[in-house]
Structures are given as C-alpha cells and as structure tokens.
Design an enzyme around this catalytic site. Structure first.
Site: not given
Length: 140
Positions: A47, A53, A56-57, A61
């Site tokens: 990523h 970074i 976002g998922v 979670e």
C-alpha cells in the site's frame, strides 16, 4: 484499561488482523482504545511502499474490533462480534507508520441485539476517520 492478553480473550481476531493493541478507557456505553501503527505491518509492503499509508478499510476494521470489545466485554466465550454495516464514513487524514491511532466508540442505539455506534479514529487528537457502525453479536 485492558492489555493485549485481555483483548485476545474477548476478540477472535489474531495477527495480522488483530488491529487493537490496548484499551485506555471503557464504560458501559463508551470505549477508547489504540493501535500502534508499525512499518512492519504486511499491508505497508504493497500500500504505497514509497509513501506508506494505512488503508482506510483497516482503520474501519480497527474501529469495528473496538466496538466488538465494548459490546462483548461482559459476554460468555464463543460469542463473535459481527460487523453489519457502515454509514457516513469519512477519511480526513493519512495514518502513517509511527502513528498512535486512537479509536473512540460510543453506543448511539440498541435494538433487538443490534447496535448503532458512533466511531472516530484520531492521531494526535485530530480526526482521521469517522463513521457510524452497526454491529451485532452472534452468541455461541
């Protein structure tokens, strides 16, 4: 307060998917927990390796796992928190290796064993992610 050993007695998640390192405060309807974000985490390999970074998922979670801790703290073993839905998710800032990610969850509503929760993730007291979550508990 709750340490990683106590967290692992409540949540079924394990490395590399356990995204809560500790609990700072917990009451009947609110929890504040944290995750120490490390460059050694496997998602950083792919990523944006040149500018890592946290996805976002995974922040969402981590918020959902924190909600599970709040809702399951007094339940018997073999219960599993189930992430049922998300509304109003917003991503406002990046989360990078070295950050201490603070999760804040508060129960908004409970109806027939399903919970609606206000969720915020912060770094250095600045909101990075906010959402409303829906979580249920499957009792074993």
């Amino acid at each position: 307060m709750m340490n990683i050993d106590e967290i692992m007695k409540i949540l079924p998640h394990r490395y590399p998917f356990l995204l809560v390192d500790g609990v700072i405060e917990i009451t009947e309807n609110k929890i504040i927990a944290y995750k120490n974000v490390s460059i050694n985490e496997p998602h950083f390999q792919g990523h944006f390796p040149d500018y890592p970074i946290m996805p976002g998922v995974l922040i969402i979670e981590g918020l959902a796992q924190t909600a599970g801790l709040l809702l399951m703290k007094d339940l018997k073993e073999n219960s599993i928190p189930l992430f049922l839905g998300i509304d109003k998710a917003r991503f406002k800032r990046e989360v990078r290796p070295g950050d201490k990610l603070i999760y804040e969850i508060e129960v908004i509503q409970e109806k027939m064993g399903m919970f609606k929760l206000k969720a915020n993730a912060k770094v250095e007291n600045k909101t990075v992610t906010s959402a409303e979550l829906m979580v249920g508990i499957k009792k074993g």
